[in-house]
Design a protein around this motif. Structure first.
Motif, PDB file in Angstrom:
ATOM      1  N   THR A 189      -7.879 -73.248  11.354  1.00  0.00           N
ATOM      2  CA  THR A 189      -9.258 -72.992  11.757  1.00  0.00           C
ATOM      3  C   THR A 189     -10.004 -74.316  11.651  1.00  0.00           C
ATOM      4  O   THR A 189      -9.404 -75.352  11.357  1.00  0.00           O
ATOM      5  CB  THR A 189      -9.932 -71.949  10.845  1.00  0.00           C
ATOM      6  OG1 THR A 189     -10.073 -72.515   9.526  1.00  0.00           O
ATOM      7  CG2 THR A 189      -9.128 -70.660  10.775  1.00  0.00           C
ATOM      8  N   ASP A 204     -15.097 -69.034  12.823  1.00  0.00           N
ATOM      9  CA  ASP A 204     -15.498 -68.730  14.199  1.00  0.00           C
ATOM     10  C   ASP A 204     -14.293 -68.631  15.127  1.00  0.00           C
ATOM     11  O   ASP A 204     -14.325 -67.887  16.111  1.00  0.00           O
ATOM     12  CB  ASP A 204     -16.462 -69.798  14.723  1.00  0.00           C
ATOM     13  CG  ASP A 204     -17.834 -69.694  14.086  1.00  0.00           C
ATOM     14  OD1 ASP A 204     -18.081 -68.720  13.341  1.00  0.00           O
ATOM     15  OD2 ASP A 204     -18.657 -70.602  14.318  1.00  0.00           O
ATOM     16  N   TRP A 205     -13.241 -69.392  14.833  1.00  0.00           N
ATOM     17  CA  TRP A 205     -12.041 -69.360  15.648  1.00  0.00           C
ATOM     18  C   TRP A 205     -10.818 -69.625  14.781  1.00  0.00           C
ATOM     19  O   TRP A 205     -10.918 -70.193  13.688  1.00  0.00           O
ATOM     20  CB  TRP A 205     -12.097 -70.371  16.801  1.00  0.00           C
ATOM     21  CG  TRP A 205     -12.321 -71.800  16.364  1.00  0.00           C
ATOM     22  CD1 TRP A 205     -13.517 -72.452  16.253  1.00  0.00           C
ATOM     23  CD2 TRP A 205     -11.317 -72.733  15.950  1.00  0.00           C
ATOM     24  NE1 TRP A 205     -13.316 -73.738  15.794  1.00  0.00           N
ATOM     25  CE2 TRP A 205     -11.972 -73.939  15.602  1.00  0.00           C
ATOM     26  CE3 TRP A 205      -9.927 -72.680  15.832  1.00  0.00           C
ATOM     27  CZ2 TRP A 205     -11.292 -75.072  15.156  1.00  0.00           C
ATOM     28  CZ3 TRP A 205      -9.243 -73.809  15.382  1.00  0.00           C
ATOM     29  CH2 TRP A 205      -9.936 -74.989  15.058  1.00  0.00           C
ATOM     30  N   ALA A 218     -11.163 -66.001  18.893  1.00  0.00           N
ATOM     31  CA  ALA A 218     -12.556 -66.265  18.519  1.00  0.00           C
ATOM     32  C   ALA A 218     -13.346 -64.969  18.515  1.00  0.00           C
ATOM     33  O   ALA A 218     -13.243 -64.168  19.462  1.00  0.00           O
ATOM     34  CB  ALA A 218     -13.194 -67.258  19.484  1.00  0.00           C
ATOM     35  N   ARG A 225     -17.445 -62.118  14.012  1.00  0.00           N
ATOM     36  CA  ARG A 225     -17.256 -63.358  13.253  1.00  0.00           C
ATOM     37  C   ARG A 225     -17.414 -63.128  11.750  1.00  0.00           C
ATOM     38  O   ARG A 225     -16.953 -63.947  10.949  1.00  0.00           O
ATOM     39  CB  ARG A 225     -18.249 -64.417  13.743  1.00  0.00           C
ATOM     40  CG  ARG A 225     -17.908 -64.981  15.121  1.00  0.00           C
ATOM     41  CD  ARG A 225     -18.809 -66.150  15.488  1.00  0.00           C
ATOM     42  NE  ARG A 225     -20.158 -65.712  15.810  1.00  0.00           N
ATOM     43  CZ  ARG A 225     -20.569 -65.360  17.012  1.00  0.00           C
ATOM     44  NH1 ARG A 225     -19.710 -65.354  18.029  1.00  0.00           N
ATOM     45  NH2 ARG A 225     -21.821 -64.997  17.233  1.00  0.00           N
ATOM     46  N   THR A 263      -9.574 -64.405  23.347  1.00  0.00           N
ATOM     47  CA  THR A 263      -8.391 -65.205  23.040  1.00  0.00           C
ATOM     48  C   THR A 263      -8.075 -66.143  24.189  1.00  0.00           C
ATOM     49  O   THR A 263      -7.907 -65.706  25.332  1.00  0.00           O
ATOM     50  CB  THR A 263      -7.167 -64.306  22.782  1.00  0.00           C
ATOM     51  OG1 THR A 263      -7.481 -63.343  21.782  1.00  0.00           O
ATOM     52  CG2 THR A 263      -5.972 -65.134  22.343  1.00  0.00           C
ATOM     53  N   ALA A 279     -11.996 -72.387  22.295  1.00  0.00           N
ATOM     54  CA  ALA A 279     -12.694 -71.172  21.877  1.00  0.00           C
ATOM     55  C   ALA A 279     -14.049 -71.061  22.573  1.00  0.00           C
ATOM     56  O   ALA A 279     -14.438 -69.988  23.043  1.00  0.00           O
ATOM     57  CB  ALA A 279     -12.873 -71.169  20.358  1.00  0.00           C
ATOM     58  N   HIS A 283     -15.063 -68.164  25.425  1.00  0.00           N
ATOM     59  CA  HIS A 283     -16.237 -67.310  25.250  1.00  0.00           C
ATOM     60  C   HIS A 283     -17.159 -67.427  26.455  1.00  0.00           C
ATOM     61  O   HIS A 283     -17.646 -66.419  26.987  1.00  0.00           O
ATOM     62  CB  HIS A 283     -16.964 -67.701  23.975  1.00  0.00           C
ATOM     63  CG  HIS A 283     -18.016 -66.730  23.563  1.00  0.00           C
ATOM     64  ND1 HIS A 283     -18.868 -66.942  22.503  1.00  0.00           N
ATOM     65  CD2 HIS A 283     -18.389 -65.531  24.076  1.00  0.00           C
ATOM     66  CE1 HIS A 283     -19.691 -65.920  22.385  1.00  0.00           C
ATOM     67  NE2 HIS A 283     -19.414 -65.052  23.331  1.00  0.00           N
TER      68      HIS A 283
END
Length: 305
Positions: A189, A204-205, A218, A225, A263, A279, A283
């Motif tokens: 991470t 976060d990811w 993510a 999160r 993902t 990530a 998003h």
């Protein structure tokens, strides 16, 4: 005489003109596996398989999907149930996630409704949205979003082996079983590298890299999160977003629970170096093409297709 097993029903998921996954919405599975829809195989744009189905080490690991080991004492994960003072125990407590209909569907995704039932009683209804979006010539993004609604008419709570006494085993929620290779995958991470540094932590990811692929998971919402990551690499390669890590998660009658994991599915392992950027790109790509907003309605019009 044993009744014949109904054939499985699947839906292809496409991105950039290629089939990158199959959604098995009516699987042919034994009750002990907690039958449920799942994504398998999921592939990179280059064709590398990045999910595993019913591996010998855990037959109830079904590609990528949603599984919860304890919904008010009912097992929607599959396999044995962890019982305090007894350990993993075979119980006749398995539930089933039953696909009821596609609300909308298109080449690059769908919106589906499911019923979660056990012991002849419906506990939850789910609205599931899955979307594929391109990220470039060697990557694409998969969004998996779900809302669970308590339809039982009574208080429910979600738990895990950890909440029942097995330390560190807070799994349950979105879960991705990756292929097992000769060497364990690398994992990191933004805060650390290695299983010990990321397991049970919020981030976060999270990136998982095998020999020929990288997966960057993510959380797409604040609530997602806030859930810790469940990670295995040595015993088997798997990543999950844990709903009930350290305490049971209550769900009163009629209440909703919503989560979304995006993902990035990438060819090659060098992508670990740019995991944070991937990530963010994943998003943004999914947000630019939200599932449901552009899909055609299910042409059958049958609520039980």
């Amino acid at each position: 005489m044993t009744a014949p097993t109904a054939p499985e029903e699947t839906l292809a998921l496409r991105c950039s003109g290629r089939v990158v996954g199959r959604y098995v919405h009516r699987p042919a599975l034994a009750p002990r596996l907690s039958p449920r829809p799942y994504l398998h195989p999921v592939r990179t744009l280059g064709g590398v398989a990045v999910t595993e189905l019913m591996p010998a080490d855990h037959l109830h690991h079904l590609g990528a999907g949603l599984a919860v080991p304890d919904v008010d004492g009912r097992n929607f994960w599959g396999g044995r149930t962890f019982v305090a003072g007894r350990g993993p125990t075979e119980l006749d407590n398995h539930g089933e996630q039953r696909h009821t209909r596609f609300v909308e569907r298109d080449d690059d995704g769908f919106v589906a409704e499911l019923a979660w039932s056990a012991g002849g009683r419906e506990l939850l209804r789910e609205r599931r949205t899955v979307t594929a979006a391109p990220l470039g010539p060697a990557a694409w993004a998969l969004s998996f979003a779900f809302t669970l609604t308590n339809t039982s008419g009574a208080d429910l709570s979600l738990g895990s082996p950890a909440t029942n006494g097995r330390a560190g085993a807070g799994y349950g929620g979105f879960f991705w079983r990756a292929p097992k290779e000769a060497e364990p995958p690398a994992v990191r991470t933004g805060d650390g590298e290695g299983t010990e540094a990321v397991h049970g932590r919020r981030a976060d990811w999270l990136a998982l890299a095998g020999r020929d692929f990288t997966l960057v998971f993510a959380g797409a919402t604040d609530a997602t999160r806030g859930d810790p990551w469940f990670v295995r690499t040595r015993e088997y390669p798997g990543v999950g977003s844990a709903l009930a890590w350290s305490g049971r998660l209550p769900l009163p009658p009629g209440a909703d629970l919503t989560r979304q994991v995006v993902t990035a599915v990438v060819d090659g392992s060098a992508a670990m170096r740019s995991a944070a950027e991937l990530a963010q790109l994943a998003h943004a790509a999914v947000a630019a093409a939200p599932a449901g907003g552009h899909r055609s309605a299910d042409p059958s019009g049958d609520p039980h297709d």
